[in-house]
Design an enzyme around this catalytic site. Structure first.
Site, PDB file in Angstrom:
ATOM      1  NE  ARG A 177      -3.699  -2.296   0.158  1.00  0.00           N
ATOM      2  CZ  ARG A 177      -3.345  -3.441  -0.463  1.00  0.00           C
ATOM      3  NH1 ARG A 177      -2.267  -3.474  -1.227  1.00  0.00           N
ATOM      4  NH2 ARG A 177      -4.077  -4.520  -0.351  1.00  0.00           N
ATOM      5  CB  SER A 228      -8.585  -2.321   5.153  1.00  0.00           C
ATOM      6  OG  SER A 228      -9.088  -3.531   4.674  1.00  0.00           O
ATOM      7  CD  GLU A 303      -5.366  -0.083   3.003  1.00  0.00           C
ATOM      8  OE1 GLU A 303      -5.110  -1.016   3.791  1.00  0.00           O
ATOM      9  OE2 GLU A 303      -5.993  -0.242   1.939  1.00  0.00           O
TER      10      GLU A 303
END
Ligand SMILES: Cc1cc2nc3c(=O)[nH]c(=O)nc-3n(C[C@H](O)[C@H](O)[C@H](O)COP(=O)(O)OP(=O)(O)OC[C@H]3O[C@@H](n4cnc5c(N)ncnc54)[C@H](O)[C@@H]3O)c2cc1C
Length: 312
Positions: A177, A228, A303
């Site tokens: 990510r 998420s 995130e």
């Protein structure tokens, strides 16, 4: 702040030939459905418009921020002092037998459909992930152990001076990510991907299997959330673990703050139950983080991206 001056929309119209929206409610531009008002919002329907909007904002010292689908962004309750540029550039080209060049405003769903029609395989793991190519490259979106950065061959970016530059995959320093764009804040204009030839039926089957697997563990796209909330951490032992597993053990699923709550079906999803504020979400996230730190000694990293009203 020059852009807050009354004549910025007029200058914008004169240069780009298209109107800005003024005093825009940002709730409709994030899947959280949270956020205050932005001074200005522009929907760029081509890469040319996107580039011009960025250059104009820079010229007039107007803080600006580019968004794609808004599936990974939490806006501030105080909105945004400046210009939000929503990227709706939709060009897509089959450039050679196995390469596709995509404008950054193309959605992952549109990209997958294009690949399926041309019997190009490789990106099926993206099925069900909402958002645009630009957002996905920025955060190196992925699932099932694969990520978009692994398939990127080269990209055109807009650098700090507002000039187009072409870079190859290694420039991005892709990680979990992560891409270098999280540091440089350069805009993705176009990306080229290398794929492999495969029959449509086979590609369709992979897409269906992935969508089915997601349906079992993810909330529906209609849930006002941004995926998420935390990244999956690495334990002190070096083992990678799902953040949801740790969160579940600290009782996350029973927690809420104001209108923000943890989704019962997956402990790493914070959602807006109706009327949640950004403050509610941030407070809930910080409570979750504290609990996980206390119990497991693990510091969760978020995130989801929070955009403060005043850019730093
Ligand atoms: C139900 C649900 C499930 C999800 N599942 C997954 C998953 O499995 N895997 C996963 O990785 N993510 C997942 N996500 C998160 C989200 O889909 C991805 O992060 C996606 O890549 C966001 O794209 P976007 O266009 O909506 O980006 P936005 O939310 O609009 O923006 C996110 C960031 O990208 C930047 N950005 C956007 N466009 C550009 C551009 N052209 N140039 C430079 N920067 C840009 C923005 O400035 C911002 O910082 C999920 C989200 C939801 C709601």
């Amino acid at each position: 702040m020059a852009c807050i001056l009354k004549d910025f929309p007029k200058k914008f119209l004169n240069s780009i030939g298209k109107n800005l929206y003024q005093n825009v409610d940002l709730r409709q531009y994030s899947n959280f459905q949270i956020g205050g008002m932005a001074n200005f919002l522009f929907e760029a329907s081509s890469i040319k418009q996107l580039v011009e909007a960025v250059r104009l904002a820079k010229k007039h010292s107007c803080p600006f921020y580019i968004i794609g689908g808004g599936y990974n962004i939490l806006f501030d309750d105080d909105g945004f002092r400046g210009l939000i540029i929503k990227n709706c550039a939709k060009g897509i080209k089959h450039t050679s037998e196995k390469s596709v060049e995509v404008d950054s405003g193309v959605t992952l769903k549109e990209f997958l459909k294009f690949c399926l029609e041309r019997e190009l395989s490789g990106m099926e793991f993206l099925a069900g992930i909402p958002g645009t190519i630009g957002g996905a490259v920025y955060g190196n979106a992925g699932a099932f152990g694969k990520d978009i950065g692994s398939f990127l061959e080269k990209a055109t970016l807009l650098d700090d001076k507002g000039e187009r530059i072409t870079v190859s995959q290694s420039y991005f320093a892709f990680g979990y990510r992560y891409s270098i764009l999280k540091r440089t804040q350069q805009a993705v204009l176009k990306s080229s991907f290398t794929l492999v030839k495969e029959g449509q039926e086979k590609i369709k089957e992979k897409i269906e299997n992935n969508l089915e697997a997601r349906r079992k563990k993810h909330p529906p796209l209609s849930l006002p959330c941004c995926g998420s909330y935390f990244k999956n951490p690495v334990l002190p032992s070096g083992k990678k673990v799902a953040a949801a597993v740790l969160l579940e053990q600290v009782g996350a699923k029973n927690l809420r703050v104001g209108g923000a709550a943890v989704y019962k079906g997956h402990a790493n999803f914070i959602y807006n139950t109706g009327g949640a504020t950004a403050k509610d979400v941030l407070q809930l996230a910080s409570k979750l983080k504290e609990r996980v730190k206390e119990r497991f000694g693990v510091v969760l990293e978020k995130e989801v991206i929070f955009l403060p009203a005043i850019s730093q």
